[in-house]
Design an enzyme around this catalytic site. Sequence first.
Site, PDB file in Angstrom:
ATOM      1  N   GLY A  54       0.827  -1.186   0.000  1.00 38.37           N
ATOM      2  CA  GLY A  54       0.000   0.000   0.000  1.00 38.37           C
ATOM      3  C   GLY A  54       0.869   1.246   0.000  1.00 38.37           C
ATOM      4  N   SER A  55       0.307   2.367  -0.444  1.00 39.81           N
ATOM      5  CA  SER A  55       1.017   3.633  -0.312  1.00 39.81           C
ATOM      6  C   SER A  55       0.825   4.150   1.108  1.00 39.81           C
ATOM      7  CB  SER A  55       0.482   4.642  -1.327  1.00 39.81           C
ATOM      8  OG  SER A  55       0.807   4.216  -2.631  1.00 39.81           O
ATOM      9  N   GLY A  56       1.537   5.222   1.448  1.00 39.97           N
ATOM     10  CA  GLY A  56       1.426   5.783   2.794  1.00 39.97           C
ATOM     11  C   GLY A  56       2.582   5.401   3.682  1.00 39.97           C
ATOM     12  N   HIS A  57       3.525   4.586   3.143  1.00 41.87           N
ATOM     13  CA  HIS A  57       4.692   4.153   3.923  1.00 41.87           C
ATOM     14  C   HIS A  57       5.976   4.821   3.433  1.00 41.87           C
ATOM     15  CE1 HIS A  57       1.949   1.134   5.299  1.00 41.87           C
ATOM     16  NE2 HIS A  57       1.897   0.520   4.146  1.00 41.87           N
ATOM     17  N   LYS A 105       5.672  -8.335   2.031  1.00 41.16           N
ATOM     18  CA  LYS A 105       5.383  -8.209   3.465  1.00 41.16           C
ATOM     19  C   LYS A 105       4.179  -9.079   3.811  1.00 41.16           C
ATOM     20  CE  LYS A 105       4.960  -3.713   3.547  1.00 41.16           C
ATOM     21  NZ  LYS A 105       4.863  -3.624   2.075  1.00 41.16           N
ATOM     22  N   ASP A 110      -1.355  -8.616   0.474  1.00 46.12           N
ATOM     23  CA  ASP A 110      -0.081  -8.566  -0.256  1.00 46.12           C
ATOM     24  C   ASP A 110       0.335  -9.963  -0.702  1.00 46.12           C
ATOM     25  OD1 ASP A 110      -0.266  -6.214   1.568  1.00 46.12           O
ATOM     26  OD2 ASP A 110       1.589  -5.642   0.552  1.00 46.12           O
ATOM     27  N   HIS A 219      -0.373   0.138   9.160  1.00 42.93           N
ATOM     28  CA  HIS A 219      -1.520   0.547   8.363  1.00 42.93           C
ATOM     29  C   HIS A 219      -2.530   1.335   9.175  1.00 42.93           C
ATOM     30  CE1 HIS A 219       0.233  -2.862   6.202  1.00 42.93           C
ATOM     31  NE2 HIS A 219      -0.040  -2.128   5.151  1.00 42.93           N
TER      32      HIS A 219
END
Lengths: 357, 208
Positions: A54-57, A105, A110, A219
């Site tokens: 996911g994005s945001g990391h 991960k 995922d 998350h």
Amino acid sequence: MKKLINHPDNVIKEQLEGMQAAHADLIKVNFEPYYITRAGGPVKGKVALISGGGSGHEPMHGGFVGHGMLHAACPGEVFTSPTPDQMHEAAKAANGGAGVLNIVKNYTGDVMNFEMAAELAIAEGIQVQNIVIDDDVAVKDSLYTAGRRGVGATVLIEKICGAASEEGYDLKAVSELCRTLNQNARSMGMALTSCITPANGSPSFEIGDDEMEIGIGIHGEPGIQREKIKSVDEITEMMTVGILEDGAYSRKLKEWDHDKGEWVEVEYVDQPFKKGDNVIAFVNSMGGTPVSELYGVYRKMAQVTDKFGIKIVRNLIGPYITSLEMQGCSITLMKVDDKMVKLWDAPVYTPGLKWGM
Amino acid sequence: MLTKEQVITWLTLCHEVLEENKTWLTQLDTAIGDADHGNNMNRGFKKVYAQLDAIKDKDIGAIFKATAMTLISTVGGASGPLYGTFFLQAGNKLAGKEELTDNDVAIMLRAGLDGVVMRGKAQAGDKTMVDVLIPVTESVEQDINAGTPLAEALAKAVEVAEQGVKDTIPLVAKKGRASYLGERSRGHQDPGATSSRLIIEALFNASR
Ligand SMILES: Nc1ncnc2c1ncn2[C@@H]1O[C@H](COP(=O)(O)OP(=O)(O)O)[C@@H](O)[C@H]1O
Ligand SMILES: [Mg+2]
């Protein structure tokens, strides 16, 4: 919600456009579907390392594409796994003929999406292996859960395996190194605040001014338990001891069996740390915690590892695997031998990590 | 029987209910997940809906397969591969069909459920979407075997689905993200079970 965005629907696209504009010398962004490769195209004869999530990391994973680290990264929506078509296109674009290692991960989404992507690539004759990273000791058992989450170790593993690929390790050798590093690593995370995804516009959990969440993932999800906030020394000691006293951990992981041509489940048992181990120590910010506080964490962590007879031979401190604007931190310790340290020291040149060249 | 028009109606209704319930599903996922289930499902079925016109004249198996590929490439997360596999396996079983008999509908549910279990390895009681899909499939199979008309069997399936959703509340999650919460997952309704219930309800409404 206060955020530096235009419209929630365009956050990922505009972030990628910004990355492309800023780092055109290092990376190339593909927009349909989303994936990021090295600017120079596939590296001939070297195993292509691909990761995604996911994005945001950020800077993980897109910020780790470049010499000495990843060959491609697939960004999903914020906190949502990317999809098999992205991963498959990335594999085709990054494969330099020596095969593809997907660094995955351990989150249900995922894992399943990368499995489907691997199946597509294998059907086309590309050599692929998926290695699952699961280092979060806050998750105790693998029998009644989806297993330990993949967190901080991912960053260290992408760096070291990236160097191994540059050195010419073949797919089997990089996969083995990746697996060993994962088995050598343990992490623990905590949060002081939650975070707000652009799509939702409200915090992912409510938390009082005097409370903290222990054992969080990355998350914005709540952790394993909630406690009254304590001093940085007490929090750091609890996390570091939690990592160092974590016992043997056993679980089954799925890998592609190249001879049988199918997925097989293999049982792996990670051994606890012991006196005399050399480790790389990684103190990570969840995004909102300043580096000054991370040094406070590092100070105490180093005292605790010292007491256990564990030697920190290298370290990494800063926001590398984040949860948007969340305040909090994670600690990762990874046992390393001299060869791994050499690979750690090897040159790396990516938007998010640069040294040695 | 389910005509091809009714199949298209089903997918259209899926888009509508998942759009209507987007915020709610995401709220459920906020409590025990990562606050994206409603957004994921809405993104996927919005795209499915947008493509319906282009695929509506194919056979039903092909319509389901195209739906599967769209879900797989737009939903992401755990629910993308799972619902994608549901429609993929259903599509494989119903290849070439221009309409579905009552028994075909039972076959579709069974194939879809088997696909979800093959991919996700969840068992009954793990607090996932299969806690709705298992009782629904069994109930529809039984009723169709006993000669109950489809709409009636599906009306009952909606009740069974609702019960399945309720039954997830006291469970401790053993699969998916919610499993990390351990005991803290108890007392919350599973988001994926809830979206499955909405999809079954849409099927019933399309069959009437
Ligand atoms: N292994 C599994 N088998 C079946 N269903 C699962 C599994 N893991 C998760 N789910 C379902 O997926 C739902 C979550 O979907 P979603 O939020 O879209 O994905 P993610 O958990 O990756 O964020 C859960 O509520 C659960 O019903
Ligand atoms: Mg979710």
